[in-house]
Enzyme design. Structure first.
Site, short mmCIF file in Angstrom:
data_model
loop_
_atom_site.label_atom_id
_atom_site.label_comp_id
_atom_site.label_asym_id
_atom_site.label_seq_id
_atom_site.Cartn_x
_atom_site.Cartn_y
_atom_site.Cartn_z
N CYS A 1 -32.78 -8.24 -46.39
CA CYS A 1 -31.46 -7.81 -45.92
C CYS A 1 -30.38 -8.89 -46.05
CB CYS A 1 -31.55 -7.34 -44.47
SG CYS A 1 -32.37 -8.50 -43.37
N HIS B 1 -25.87 -7.87 -39.53
CA HIS B 1 -26.00 -9.32 -39.67
C HIS B 1 -24.65 -9.91 -40.11
CE1 HIS B 1 -30.16 -8.72 -39.19
NE2 HIS B 1 -30.61 -9.01 -40.39
#
Lengths: 347, 347
Positions: free
Chosen positions: B130, B243
């Site tokens: 990710c 994130h």
């Protein structure tokens, strides 16, 4: 009997002021008399010191009569308004605001780094910014062995860096989000609970916010290293207390991590926290309430032969503010750079 | 009528699996038949797809009969156990785990960056990590104009990167702390609520954890840039979803920020989020649930003449995982790199 001093805390009711009061007591600073000063709004409250309830007074023109030392933590505009009056009244002010930090006549002091600078004071000594203090304590011992050329740092700054009310806001907002409500921003421009954002200090023309430039300019001044290059990204995170920093250092020659660890293991104000097997490194909850800056994850930068990576967590209210100010005060006392009170004696 | 495909989701009940299911429906992927696979523990549940309740089945030896495409997100060991059986059964697997990412025979694909790599697949295509995907989407458009030499990155990774249960743990722990209790760590080794810590993926000999080395090795493979240097510090923060990353880029020549902004303003998969006056930049709460990687705070690095700083937030479950996998599937369909089912048609 040793000398003792008439002390005033300006901004006594804030997050740092409260900590200053606790540390004066805990570290047994030689207090002859203690005056708690705050804004009109907070006046009338009492705060406890060595078992006695002391009144909080509104700061005014006569506040600094018969005072030797003022510990100021009430923001830049308050410091600008009062610092020279403190000096005129014959006292020394250790100022936690950014008002005088870059003034060439004002020493900017981290006792572990540049204690001698305090000797040159003319009544005002500045306490550096919290993120700068934490970084300076960790990097200085390495810088003395081999001068650091460039620092790229990303911060993880807790809510309480913006004061006690900001910390309460994060708690309130967290509660609201957990209950499915949408919190309304108050102290911070955006909700910090379960979120984060680049530090909201005023933006400058170069695209760095003031908080970030402090890490450049203040570190240069404290280290006496005008060529040092620092690029900081400062970020506010939903942690209640203690700041963390991911620090990338570049030297002219390789700096072996084993040597860096050896140096930091015995460096003043530093606690080396590394358990590589357990993946255990500095964390803000463990740094909270501690004097030392926790440093760890010291490793060779795999992207640069002369690079070194490290990670720290430190209590920005304590070492990042109040403790550093008290340590400066202790330094003034030890080195006889402050005139003692001769008549009064606290208890 | 266009071709449609028999699809299976392996790990359907997880955070990414749930998102895969939603995206297949929302993006109207040509599904002829859909099979939801999970571990024995989750079997028996039902999940909704286009208004129908589909059963979750325990994965088994016959699970991949009559399947064209498997979207796998059940962890590395599950992928290692099943991927070759999928291929033997004649289907293609798009694998979200790290099991095959660095296998030279397996393409590692971010559709905005290296779509052509998918053409070389032999049945397995890997979805990158990710943090790597988010960084790749933001940096690639700049890298095409002037190759980036070195990246120093610090991450701010949300709880849900460790799965849906980790996200619940942060909520539970936050509640407990707000009520004055001491939470007991469960999913994470330490309490993440109101705290943060270096990413707890396994530590390697070079002092970087696996998550950090992924940002080096996977970015090199995706960019086809074996000389690229990356030093990452990965940190878990108490954010529920999305994130963030503070990225320092070094080029051989200066890269004017204005040019970088112009490029990123129209780059695929990127949304430029910058209001310098309002101090408004990408935030994880605003990136959550969005397809684009939010990029901003693009500024000249004041510590390096050829440096550029930027900041991003991106939904790591969506673009960082599920969406990227679906985009790879769409790419296979568009370019005719996947055999369609001819007989069945879903609805």
């Amino acid at each position: 009997m040793s000398d003792s001093y008439r002390v005033a805390i300006l901004g006594a009711t804030g997050a740092v002021g409260t900590e200053l009061l606790e540390l004066l007591e805990a570290r047994n600073f030689p207090v002859a008399d203690l005056k708690l000063l705050a804004s009109e709004r907070s006046a009338g409250r009492t705060m406890s010191f060595k078992g006695e309830d002391l009144p909080v007074e509104a700061v005014g023109d006569r506040s600094f009569d018969n005072v030797d030392l003022v510990l100021a933590s009430a923001g830049g505009s308050t410091s600008k308004a009062w610092a020279h009056k403190v000096v005129d009244a014959g006292a020394v002010v250790i100022d936690n605001s950014s008002a005088f930090r870059m003034n060439p006549e004002v020493p900017l002091v981290v006792p572990e780094v540049n204690p001698e600078a305090a000797a040159t004071h003319r009544g005002i000594i500045a306490n550096p910014n919290c993120t700068t203090i934490l970084m300076a304590v960790a990097v200085w011992p390495l810088h003395q062995v081999q001068p650091v050329q460039r620092i790229v740092v990303a911060t993880y700054q807790s809510a309480s860096g913006a004061g006690a009310r900001a910390m309460e806001e994060v708690k309130t907002h967290s509660r609201e989000i957990l209950e499915g409500e949408s919190p309304k921003p108050g102290i911070f421009p955006y909700t910090l609970a379960f979120n984060l954002f680049p530090h909201n200090s005023p933006m400058t023309e170069v695209g760095y916010c003031e908080e970030e430039l402090k890490m450049l300019n203040e570190t240069r001044k404290i280290f006496g290293a005008s060529e040092l290059r620092v690029s900081a990204t400062c970020v506010r995170v939903p942690v209640l207390r203690a700041h963390s920093e991911a620090i990338n250092l570049e030297f002219e020659q390789p700096f072996p991590p084993a040597k860096a660890k050896e140096i930091l293991a015995t460096a003043p104000g530093v606690k080396l926290v590394e358990d590589w097997q357990a993946n255990y490194f500095p964390m803000p909850i463990e740094a909270s309430g501690r004097d030392e800056v926790l440093v760890g994850r010291i490793r060779q930068d795999i992207s640069h032969p002369c690079g070194l990576e490290l990670w720290l967590s430190g209590d920005q209210i304590r070492k990042g503010a109040a403790l550093n100010a008290i340590q400066i005060a202790e330094l003034l006392v030890e080195r006889n750079w402050l005139q003692p009170a001769t008549e009064l004696s606290y208890k």
